[in-house]
Design a protein around this motif. Structure first.
Motif, PDB file in Angstrom:
ATOM      1  N   MET A 116       0.923  -1.299   0.284  1.00  0.00           N
ATOM      2  CA  MET A 116       0.071   0.560  -0.165  1.00  0.00           C
ATOM      3  C   MET A 116       0.852   1.392  -0.015  1.00  0.00           C
ATOM      4  SD  MET A 116      -3.470   0.400   2.641  1.00  0.00           S
ATOM      5  CE  MET A 116      -2.174   1.602   3.546  1.00  0.00           C
ATOM      6  N   SER A 117       0.961   2.238  -0.442  1.00  0.00           N
ATOM      7  CA  SER A 117       1.257   3.584  -1.173  1.00  0.00           C
ATOM      8  C   SER A 117       0.794   4.428   0.437  1.00  0.00           C
ATOM      9  CB  SER A 117       1.535   4.415  -2.344  1.00  0.00           C
ATOM     10  OG  SER A 117      -0.062   4.368  -2.259  1.00  0.00           O
ATOM     11  N   LYS A 118       2.059   5.239   0.826  1.00  0.00           N
ATOM     12  CA  LYS A 118       1.906   6.119   1.780  1.00  0.00           C
ATOM     13  C   LYS A 118       0.924   7.356   1.144  1.00  0.00           C
ATOM     14  CE  LYS A 118       5.541   7.926   5.334  1.00  0.00           C
ATOM     15  NZ  LYS A 118       6.318   8.035   5.436  1.00  0.00           N
ATOM     16  N   HIS A 119       0.559   7.559   2.402  1.00  0.00           N
ATOM     17  CA  HIS A 119      -0.549   8.554   2.084  1.00  0.00           C
ATOM     18  C   HIS A 119      -0.187  10.230   2.366  1.00  0.00           C
ATOM     19  CE1 HIS A 119      -5.123   9.196   1.798  1.00  0.00           C
ATOM     20  NE2 HIS A 119      -4.816  10.088   2.897  1.00  0.00           N
ATOM     21  N   LEU A 120      -0.897  10.722   1.270  1.00  0.00           N
ATOM     22  CA  LEU A 120       0.481  12.009   1.199  1.00  0.00           C
ATOM     23  C   LEU A 120      -0.208  13.083   1.723  1.00  0.00           C
ATOM     24  CD1 LEU A 120       2.323  11.487  -2.212  1.00  0.00           C
ATOM     25  CD2 LEU A 120       3.295  10.937   0.033  1.00  0.00           C
ATOM     26  N   TYR A 121       0.080  13.679   2.337  1.00  0.00           N
ATOM     27  CA  TYR A 121      -0.391  14.722   3.017  1.00  0.00           C
ATOM     28  C   TYR A 121      -0.090  16.401   1.834  1.00  0.00           C
ATOM     29  CZ  TYR A 121      -2.862  11.882   6.190  1.00  0.00           C
ATOM     30  OH  TYR A 121      -3.438  11.119   6.856  1.00  0.00           O
ATOM     31  N   ALA A 122      -0.606  17.261   1.933  1.00  0.00           N
ATOM     32  CA  ALA A 122      -0.539  18.750   2.319  1.00  0.00           C
ATOM     33  C   ALA A 122      -0.181  19.716   2.923  1.00  0.00           C
ATOM     34  CB  ALA A 122      -0.484  19.337   0.707  1.00  0.00           C
ATOM     35  N   VAL A 123      -0.023  20.745   3.754  1.00  0.00           N
ATOM     36  CA  VAL A 123      -0.560  21.849   3.848  1.00  0.00           C
ATOM     37  C   VAL A 123      -0.468  23.201   3.538  1.00  0.00           C
ATOM     38  CG1 VAL A 123      -0.506  22.878   6.114  1.00  0.00           C
ATOM     39  CG2 VAL A 123      -0.188  20.790   6.589  1.00  0.00           C
ATOM     40  N   ILE A 124      -1.467  24.208   3.445  1.00  0.00           N
ATOM     41  CA  ILE A 124      -1.333  25.010   2.852  1.00  0.00           C
ATOM     42  C   ILE A 124      -1.218  26.003   3.957  1.00  0.00           C
ATOM     43  CG2 ILE A 124      -1.991  26.858   0.458  1.00  0.00           C
ATOM     44  CD1 ILE A 124      -2.612  24.089  -0.593  1.00  0.00           C
ATOM     45  N   GLY A 125      -0.069  27.411   3.883  1.00  0.00           N
ATOM     46  CA  GLY A 125      -0.737  28.314   4.622  1.00  0.00           C
ATOM     47  C   GLY A 125      -0.125  28.239   6.437  1.00  0.00           C
ATOM     48  N   LEU A 126       1.399  28.038   6.822  1.00  0.00           N
ATOM     49  CA  LEU A 126       1.805  27.967   7.639  1.00  0.00           C
ATOM     50  C   LEU A 126       1.895  29.129   8.858  1.00  0.00           C
ATOM     51  CD1 LEU A 126       4.948  26.248   5.581  1.00  0.00           C
ATOM     52  CD2 LEU A 126       3.109  25.194   6.577  1.00  0.00           C
ATOM     53  N   GLY A 127       0.565  29.540   9.385  1.00  0.00           N
ATOM     54  CA  GLY A 127       0.317  30.125  10.239  1.00  0.00           C
ATOM     55  C   GLY A 127       0.691  29.381  11.269  1.00  0.00           C
ATOM     56  N   ARG A 128       0.326  29.781  12.263  1.00  0.00           N
ATOM     57  CA  ARG A 128      -0.379  28.751  14.085  1.00  0.00           C
ATOM     58  C   ARG A 128      -1.007  27.590  13.458  1.00  0.00           C
ATOM     59  NH1 ARG A 128      -2.074  33.509  18.519  1.00  0.00           N
ATOM     60  NH2 ARG A 128      -2.947  33.177  15.830  1.00  0.00           N
ATOM     61  N   PHE A 129      -2.095  27.722  13.052  1.00  0.00           N
ATOM     62  CA  PHE A 129      -3.338  26.392  12.997  1.00  0.00           C
ATOM     63  C   PHE A 129      -2.014  25.515  12.267  1.00  0.00           C
ATOM     64  CE2 PHE A 129      -6.389  24.568  11.070  1.00  0.00           C
ATOM     65  CZ  PHE A 129      -6.938  23.874  11.973  1.00  0.00           C
ATOM     66  N   GLY A 130      -1.673  26.060  11.052  1.00  0.00           N
ATOM     67  CA  GLY A 130      -1.261  25.336   9.662  1.00  0.00           C
ATOM     68  C   GLY A 130       0.199  24.532  10.412  1.00  0.00           C
ATOM     69  N   ALA A 131       1.257  25.245  10.748  1.00  0.00           N
ATOM     70  CA  ALA A 131       2.259  24.967  11.858  1.00  0.00           C
ATOM     71  C   ALA A 131       2.226  23.953  12.465  1.00  0.00           C
ATOM     72  CB  ALA A 131       3.123  26.289  11.974  1.00  0.00           C
ATOM     73  N   SER A 132       1.166  24.187  13.527  1.00  0.00           N
ATOM     74  CA  SER A 132       0.889  23.069  14.096  1.00  0.00           C
ATOM     75  C   SER A 132       0.399  21.083  13.457  1.00  0.00           C
ATOM     76  CB  SER A 132      -0.146  23.946  14.769  1.00  0.00           C
ATOM     77  OG  SER A 132      -0.691  22.262  16.037  1.00  0.00           O
ATOM     78  N   ILE A 133      -0.190  21.450  12.334  1.00  0.00           N
ATOM     79  CA  ILE A 133      -0.960  19.946  11.556  1.00  0.00           C
ATOM     80  C   ILE A 133       0.437  20.199  11.127  1.00  0.00           C
ATOM     81  CG2 ILE A 133      -2.205  19.326  10.155  1.00  0.00           C
ATOM     82  CD1 ILE A 133      -4.229  20.622  10.743  1.00  0.00           C
ATOM     83  N   CYS A 134       1.518  20.952  10.513  1.00  0.00           N
ATOM     84  CA  CYS A 134       2.232  20.068   9.554  1.00  0.00           C
ATOM     85  C   CYS A 134       3.197  19.685  10.262  1.00  0.00           C
ATOM     86  CB  CYS A 134       2.876  21.630   9.538  1.00  0.00           C
ATOM     87  SG  CYS A 134       4.381  21.080   8.208  1.00  0.00           S
ATOM     88  N   LYS A 135       3.862  19.791  11.560  1.00  0.00           N
ATOM     89  CA  LYS A 135       4.392  19.472  12.990  1.00  0.00           C
ATOM     90  C   LYS A 135       4.196  18.490  13.509  1.00  0.00           C
ATOM     91  CE  LYS A 135       6.328  23.357  14.517  1.00  0.00           C
ATOM     92  NZ  LYS A 135       6.534  24.526  16.335  1.00  0.00           N
ATOM     93  N   GLU A 136       3.267  18.145  13.644  1.00  0.00           N
ATOM     94  CA  GLU A 136       2.394  16.908  14.551  1.00  0.00           C
ATOM     95  C   GLU A 136       2.470  15.511  13.288  1.00  0.00           C
ATOM     96  OE1 GLU A 136       2.262  16.646  17.207  1.00  0.00           O
ATOM     97  OE2 GLU A 136       0.883  14.735  17.183  1.00  0.00           O
ATOM     98  N   LEU A 137       2.080  16.178  11.936  1.00  0.00           N
ATOM     99  CA  LEU A 137       1.601  14.939  10.726  1.00  0.00           C
ATOM    100  C   LEU A 137       3.226  14.847  10.168  1.00  0.00           C
ATOM    101  CD1 LEU A 137      -0.433  16.603   8.271  1.00  0.00           C
ATOM    102  CD2 LEU A 137      -0.913  14.567   9.585  1.00  0.00           C
ATOM    103  N   ALA A 138       4.888  15.474  10.262  1.00  0.00           N
ATOM    104  CA  ALA A 138       5.845  14.930  10.337  1.00  0.00           C
ATOM    105  C   ALA A 138       6.097  14.311  11.458  1.00  0.00           C
ATOM    106  CB  ALA A 138       6.567  16.426  10.178  1.00  0.00           C
ATOM    107  N   ARG A 139       5.806  14.774  12.608  1.00  0.00           N
ATOM    108  CA  ARG A 139       5.787  13.891  14.233  1.00  0.00           C
ATOM    109  C   ARG A 139       5.854  12.336  14.103  1.00  0.00           C
ATOM    110  NH1 ARG A 139       5.207  12.713  18.800  1.00  0.00           N
ATOM    111  NH2 ARG A 139       2.963  13.347  18.505  1.00  0.00           N
ATOM    112  N   GLU A 140       4.583  12.154  13.275  1.00  0.00           N
ATOM    113  CA  GLU A 140       4.377  11.095  13.572  1.00  0.00           C
ATOM    114  C   GLU A 140       4.473  10.057  11.674  1.00  0.00           C
ATOM    115  OE1 GLU A 140       1.604   9.553  15.239  1.00  0.00           O
ATOM    116  OE2 GLU A 140       1.209  11.150  16.676  1.00  0.00           O
ATOM    117  N   GLY A 141       5.352  10.854  10.973  1.00  0.00           N
ATOM    118  CA  GLY A 141       6.158   9.793  10.308  1.00  0.00           C
ATOM    119  C   GLY A 141       5.355   9.767   8.868  1.00  0.00           C
ATOM    120  N   MET A 142       4.313  10.662   8.815  1.00  0.00           N
ATOM    121  CA  MET A 142       3.667  11.586   7.465  1.00  0.00           C
ATOM    122  C   MET A 142       4.777  11.929   6.262  1.00  0.00           C
ATOM    123  SD  MET A 142       0.653   9.563   8.297  1.00  0.00           S
ATOM    124  CE  MET A 142       0.669   8.364   9.879  1.00  0.00           C
TER     125      MET A 142
END
Ligand code: ATP
Length: 141
Positions: free
Chosen positions: A1-27
């Motif tokens: 199964m191929s890996k699920h790919l995510y994109a976050v557009i907008g790196l304000g506080r909310f986007g940045a927090s989502i981005c960091k957490e996804l990366a921390r979880e290995g996404m």
């Protein structure tokens, strides 16, 4: 199964927090912002970080956005850019689009143009905290 790919557009506080957490979880996460400084901050956090204006359909196509499974639009203040970005992503056939809404009218428009999930972090968090305050007071009683 191929890996699920995510994109976050907008790196304000909310986007940045989502981005960091996804990366921390290995996404696998592509971070996009029109502000070079923000993008530089995420070069070592996200799998890829790129400068782009998400209201530019061709820029999004060039980034290969069509290969992304789930896009999070975290542009809050610029409602016009948030709506236009969502519309473009929808037309490009992105499977799952989550968008941060700034107010109730913004949320209504996002739902009408087909955003799959609309979040209102400040309002939702306020509600959650109020409920947690009430239940902790009931337990204390
Ligand atoms: P938050 O409450 O999440 O902190 P904020 O007020 O910091 O939000 P906004 O001004 O809503 O952030 O914008 C979030 C990010 O979106 C900013 O970093 C901004 O550069 C980026 N952004 C705004 N418009 C676009 C666009 N058209 N394309 C790409 N990025 C954009």
């Amino acid at each position: 199964m191929s890996k699920h790919l995510y994109a976050v557009i907008g790196l304000g506080r909310f986007g940045a927090s989502i981005c960091k957490e996804l990366a921390r979880e290995g996404m696998e996460v592509l971070a996009i912002d029109s502000d070079e400084e923000k993008v530089n901050e995420y070069k070592d956090i996200a799998s890829h970080a790129v400068i782009a204006d998400s209201t530019d359909e061709f820029a999004l196509k060039d980034l290969g956005i069509r290969n992304i499974d789930h896009v999070i639009v975290a542009i809050g203040d610029n409602i016009h850019a948030s709506i236009l970005t969502t519309l473009i992503l929808k037309e490009l056939g992105i499977d799952m689009i989550t968008v941060k809404a700034q107010n109730d009218y913004h949320e209504k428009v996002l739902n009408k143009i087909g955003a799959d999930e609309v979040v209102h972090p400040e309002r939702d968090m306020g509600k959650r905290i109020a409920h947690s305050i009430i239940s902790s007071n009931i337990l204390d009683y």
